[in-house]
Design a protein around this motif. Structure first.
Motif, PDB file in Angstrom:
ATOM      1  N   GLY A 156       0.930  -1.341  -0.046  1.00 53.21           N
ATOM      2  CA  GLY A 156       0.236   0.003   0.098  1.00 53.21           C
ATOM      3  C   GLY A 156       0.943   1.322  -0.074  1.00 53.21           C
ATOM      4  N   THR A 157       0.194   2.225   0.498  1.00 57.44           N
ATOM      5  CA  THR A 157       0.681   3.673   0.472  1.00 57.44           C
ATOM      6  C   THR A 157       0.846   4.386   1.776  1.00 57.44           C
ATOM      7  OG1 THR A 157      -1.470   4.619  -0.360  1.00 57.44           O
ATOM      8  CG2 THR A 157       0.488   4.002  -2.090  1.00 57.44           C
ATOM      9  N   ALA A 158       1.994   5.007   2.131  1.00 59.66           N
ATOM     10  CA  ALA A 158       2.058   5.799   3.431  1.00 59.66           C
ATOM     11  C   ALA A 158       1.604   7.011   3.452  1.00 59.66           C
ATOM     12  CB  ALA A 158       3.239   5.561   4.108  1.00 59.66           C
ATOM     13  N   ASP A 159       1.360   7.795   4.433  1.00 57.06           N
ATOM     14  CA  ASP A 159       0.685   9.136   4.487  1.00 57.06           C
ATOM     15  C   ASP A 159       1.639   9.999   5.385  1.00 57.06           C
ATOM     16  OD1 ASP A 159       0.157   8.457   7.073  1.00 57.06           O
ATOM     17  OD2 ASP A 159      -1.914   9.119   6.888  1.00 57.06           O
ATOM     18  N   LEU A 160       3.157   9.316   5.837  1.00 59.14           N
ATOM     19  CA  LEU A 160       3.897  10.214   6.326  1.00 59.14           C
ATOM     20  C   LEU A 160       4.625  11.298   5.539  1.00 59.14           C
ATOM     21  CD1 LEU A 160       5.043  10.432   9.353  1.00 59.14           C
ATOM     22  CD2 LEU A 160       6.918   8.597   8.577  1.00 59.14           C
ATOM     23  N   ALA A 161       4.472  12.738   6.237  1.00 61.65           N
ATOM     24  CA  ALA A 161       5.407  13.568   5.857  1.00 61.65           C
ATOM     25  C   ALA A 161       6.189  13.577   6.683  1.00 61.65           C
ATOM     26  CB  ALA A 161       4.612  14.984   5.723  1.00 61.65           C
ATOM     27  N   PRO A 162       7.808  14.158   6.217  1.00 62.17           N
ATOM     28  CA  PRO A 162       9.052  14.082   7.007  1.00 62.17           C
ATOM     29  C   PRO A 162       8.899  14.815   8.322  1.00 62.17           C
ATOM     30  CG  PRO A 162       9.441  14.614   4.754  1.00 62.17           C
ATOM     31  CD  PRO A 162       7.989  14.734   4.986  1.00 62.17           C
ATOM     32  N   ILE A 278       0.715  16.041   2.708  1.00 65.46           N
ATOM     33  CA  ILE A 278       0.708  15.354   1.496  1.00 65.46           C
ATOM     34  C   ILE A 278      -0.573  15.685   0.859  1.00 65.46           C
ATOM     35  CG2 ILE A 278       2.367  13.568   2.438  1.00 65.46           C
ATOM     36  CD1 ILE A 278      -0.052  11.652   2.484  1.00 65.46           C
ATOM     37  N   ASP A 279      -0.731  14.902  -0.456  1.00 65.71           N
ATOM     38  CA  ASP A 279      -2.079  14.959  -1.273  1.00 65.71           C
ATOM     39  C   ASP A 279      -2.802  13.430  -0.919  1.00 65.71           C
ATOM     40  OD1 ASP A 279      -4.122  14.710  -2.954  1.00 65.71           O
ATOM     41  OD2 ASP A 279      -3.358  16.513  -4.031  1.00 65.71           O
ATOM     42  N   TYR A 280      -3.901  13.281  -0.198  1.00 68.24           N
ATOM     43  CA  TYR A 280      -4.141  12.135   0.307  1.00 68.24           C
ATOM     44  C   TYR A 280      -5.096  11.584  -1.192  1.00 68.24           C
ATOM     45  CZ  TYR A 280      -3.391  11.801   5.180  1.00 68.24           C
ATOM     46  OH  TYR A 280      -2.761  11.843   6.128  1.00 68.24           O
ATOM     47  N   PHE A 281      -5.343  12.228  -1.857  1.00 61.27           N
ATOM     48  CA  PHE A 281      -6.223  11.915  -3.135  1.00 61.27           C
ATOM     49  C   PHE A 281      -4.949  10.791  -4.049  1.00 61.27           C
ATOM     50  CE2 PHE A 281      -7.189  11.801  -7.767  1.00 61.27           C
ATOM     51  CZ  PHE A 281      -8.436  11.471  -7.683  1.00 61.27           C
ATOM     52  N   ASP A 282      -3.894  11.695  -4.110  1.00 64.72           N
ATOM     53  CA  ASP A 282      -2.777  11.300  -4.883  1.00 64.72           C
ATOM     54  C   ASP A 282      -2.267   9.763  -4.049  1.00 64.72           C
ATOM     55  OD1 ASP A 282      -2.496  13.069  -6.511  1.00 64.72           O
ATOM     56  OD2 ASP A 282      -1.077  14.203  -5.457  1.00 64.72           O
ATOM     57  N   ILE A 283      -1.940   9.698  -2.949  1.00 67.00           N
ATOM     58  CA  ILE A 283      -1.648   8.209  -2.157  1.00 67.00           C
ATOM     59  C   ILE A 283      -2.915   7.318  -2.210  1.00 67.00           C
ATOM     60  CG2 ILE A 283      -0.165   9.447  -0.608  1.00 67.00           C
ATOM     61  CD1 ILE A 283      -2.118   8.698   1.501  1.00 67.00           C
ATOM     62  N   GLY A 284      -4.074   7.657  -2.525  1.00 69.55           N
ATOM     63  CA  GLY A 284      -5.085   6.986  -2.738  1.00 69.55           C
ATOM     64  C   GLY A 284      -5.051   6.474  -4.242  1.00 69.55           C
ATOM     65  N   TYR A 285      -4.710   7.185  -5.144  1.00 70.07           N
ATOM     66  CA  TYR A 285      -4.808   6.843  -6.391  1.00 70.07           C
ATOM     67  C   TYR A 285      -3.373   5.971  -6.734  1.00 70.07           C
ATOM     68  CZ  TYR A 285      -5.147   7.404 -11.595  1.00 70.07           C
ATOM     69  OH  TYR A 285      -5.498   7.362 -12.932  1.00 70.07           O
ATOM     70  N   ASP A 310       4.196  12.122  -3.033  1.00 72.94           N
ATOM     71  CA  ASP A 310       5.296  12.970  -3.579  1.00 72.94           C
ATOM     72  C   ASP A 310       5.403  14.016  -2.527  1.00 72.94           C
ATOM     73  OD1 ASP A 310       5.264  11.713  -6.170  1.00 72.94           O
ATOM     74  OD2 ASP A 310       3.546  12.997  -6.727  1.00 72.94           O
ATOM     75  N   ALA A 311       6.648  15.045  -2.953  1.00 73.79           N
ATOM     76  CA  ALA A 311       7.006  15.960  -2.014  1.00 73.79           C
ATOM     77  C   ALA A 311       5.851  16.724  -1.537  1.00 73.79           C
ATOM     78  CB  ALA A 311       7.961  16.939  -2.802  1.00 73.79           C
ATOM     79  N   PRO A 312       5.705  16.857  -0.038  1.00 74.05           N
ATOM     80  CA  PRO A 312       4.633  17.379   0.506  1.00 74.05           C
ATOM     81  C   PRO A 312       4.839  18.895   0.422  1.00 74.05           C
ATOM     82  CG  PRO A 312       6.274  16.684   2.383  1.00 74.05           C
ATOM     83  CD  PRO A 312       6.857  16.199   0.983  1.00 74.05           C
ATOM     84  N   ALA A 313       3.862  19.516   0.783  1.00 66.28           N
ATOM     85  CA  ALA A 313       3.823  21.199   0.339  1.00 66.28           C
ATOM     86  C   ALA A 313       3.653  21.664   1.886  1.00 66.28           C
ATOM     87  CB  ALA A 313       2.605  21.591  -0.613  1.00 66.28           C
ATOM     88  N   LYS A 314       4.083  22.941   1.982  1.00 66.09           N
ATOM     89  CA  LYS A 314       4.045  23.693   3.100  1.00 66.09           C
ATOM     90  C   LYS A 314       2.853  24.609   2.715  1.00 66.09           C
ATOM     91  CE  LYS A 314       8.937  24.388   4.880  1.00 66.09           C
ATOM     92  NZ  LYS A 314       9.861  25.203   4.972  1.00 66.09           N
TER      93      LYS A 314
END
Length: 337
Positions: A156-162, A278-285, A310-314
Motif C-alpha cells: 500500500g501507500t503511506a501518509d507520513l510527511a517528513p 501530502i495529497d491524500y487523493f494522490d496516495i489513494g490513486y 510526492d514531495a509534501p507542500a508547506k
C-alpha cells in the motif's frame, strides 16, 4: 374447409414462435451468476469485486478512497465493483467489515487507515490487501525487521510527511516558542510513533515537548484546552480522531492565542495554522494503481514495496496566522478552500 385451414395456420404460427423462443434462450442455458468476489468473464473482460474498509469519514480519508476508486475505474471501467464500508471510527467495526469481505470472497481488500489495515490483516492471509493512509506499516503490523515490503499479503501507500521538516516548521513559524504540546489519540499507534520521532527533532532544535493524549472523542476538547493552557504551540500528527474532531479542538483552543501546527491539511483547515501535508487523493490513486497490478497482472503484494507521496507542500491558513500575528514565509501556499 376454411375452419380447417385456419387451424393449420394457427398451429404453424405457434410452432414458429416456440422455435424462435428456444433459439433466443439457448445462449443463456449455461450462464450462472457468480457470488460476490468471484471473477466472471464479461464482454469487456474480467470483473473484480473490491471491498473498501474506511475507518471514519473525514477529509483526508475520503480523498484517499476517492483516489483509489478513480485509479481502478480509470483502468477497469465497469469491470470493477466496490463494496464500500465505513467503520464510524470504531476498530471493532473494522473487524466486522473485513470479516464479511472474507466471507464474501472479495478479490481484494482496500484498508483505509491503520485500524482498518490491522483488521484486514487479521481477517485473511490469502486475499490481497492494499492499504492507504497508514503512517508506518512496520508499526501497524508489528514488523521488526522492516525492509520496505511486508513479506505477506499486504502492500500500500503511506501518509507520513517528513517529521524533521515538520519540527523545523514549528520552529520557523513560532521562533519564540519554548515548549510544544503534542496532541493525539492514545488508541492510534501510528500517532504515538510520530510523537516519539518528532520529539527527538524538537529536542535538537532546543524545544521541550510534552504529550497530551485522549482516548476517544469524549475527552478531546478538555485535553486540547489543557494543552493550550500549558504550552506555547501545539502539534497534531496525522491522527484520525484528531481529524474527526478538528472543529471541537478549534473551539477548545480558540481565544487562547496558541497556534497548532498540523500533520495534514484536513486537520489544518479545521484547527491549525499550518501544515506540511501530502495529497491524500494522490496516495489513494497510487494504492489503486497497485491494486490494479495485483488484480490484473498477478503482482505479489508480499514483494511490492510500500509507496510514499510526492514531495509534501508547506501550507497555511491566512486568517488564523494573521490573527495570531504569525509571519509566514513566501514558500508557503495559502489554503483557500
Amino acid at each position: 374447409m376454411k375452419n380447417t385451414l385456419k387451424k393449420v395456420i394457427c398451429v404453424l404460427v405457434a410452432l414458429s414462435t416456440m422455435a424462435l423462443c428456444l433459439a433466443s434462450c439457448g445462449g443463456d442455458a449455461n450462464e450462472t451468476t457468480a457470488p460476490a468476489g468471484d471473477t466472471t468473464n464479461t464482454a469487456d473482460g474480467q470483473t473484480y469485486t473490491v471491498g473498501i474498509c474506511q475507518l471514519v469519514q473525514h477529509v483526508a480519508l475520503d480523498a484517499a478512497t476517492e483516489g483509489f476508486k478513480k485509479a481502478l475505474t480509470d483502468k477497469l471501467g465497469d469491470n470493477v465493483i466496490f463494496d464500500e464500508q465505513n467503520a464510524s471510527n470504531e476498530a471493532t467495526n473494522c473487524t466486522t467489515i473485513c470479516g464479511k469481505f472474507v466471507a464474501d470472497k472479495v478479490d481484494l481488500i482496500m484498508a483505509n487507515a491503520t485500524p482498518a489495515l490491522t483488521a484486514a490483516a487479521t481477517a485473511t492471509d490469502s486475499i490481497p490487501i492494499v492499504a492507504t493512509s497508514v503512517t508506518d506499516f512496520a508499526t501497524a503490523l508489528g514488523i521488526t525487521d522492516w525492509t520496505g515490503a511486508t513479506g505477506y499479503n499486504v502492500t500500500g501507500t503511506a501518509d507520513l510527511a517528513p517529521l524533521d521538516e515538520q519540527a523545523a516548521m514549528i520552529k520557523e513559524l513560532c521562533p519564540d516558542a519554548k515548549n510544544v504540546g503534542i496532541l493525539y489519540c492514545s488508541a492510534e499507534p501510528n500517532s504515538k510513533y510520530q510523537s516519539d520521532v518528532i520529539q527527538g527533532y524538537l529536542t535538537e532544535l532546543g524545544l521541550t515537548s510534552k504529550e497530551y493524549t485522549f482516548t476517544d472523542s469524549n475527552d478531546v476538547a478538555s485535553v486540547a484546552a489543557l494543552a493550550a493552557d500549558e504550552c506555547d504551540v501545539l502539534f497534531a500528527p496525522t491522527d484520525n480522531t484528531v481529524a474527526y474532531n478538528a472543529e471541537a479542538i478549534n473551539n477548545a483552543i480558540d481565544g487562547k492565542n496558541v497556534p497548532l501546527v498540523a500533520g495534514e491539511s484536513g486537520i489544518c483547515k479545521g484547527c491549525g495554522i499550518a501544515t506540511l501535508s501530502i495529497d491524500y487523493f494522490d496516495i489513494g490513486y497510487k494504492a489503486g494503481e497497485m491494486a490494479y497490478e495485483i488484480l490484473v497482472n498477478d503482482a505479489d503484494p508480499a514483494t511490492m514495496e510500500i509507496e510514499y507521496a510526492d514531495a509534501p507542500a508547506k501550507m497555511y491558513m491566512p486568517e488564523r496566522c494573521t490573527a495570531l500575528g504569525i509571519t509566514v514565509p513566501d514558500t508557503y501556499e495559502a489554503i483557500t478552500e
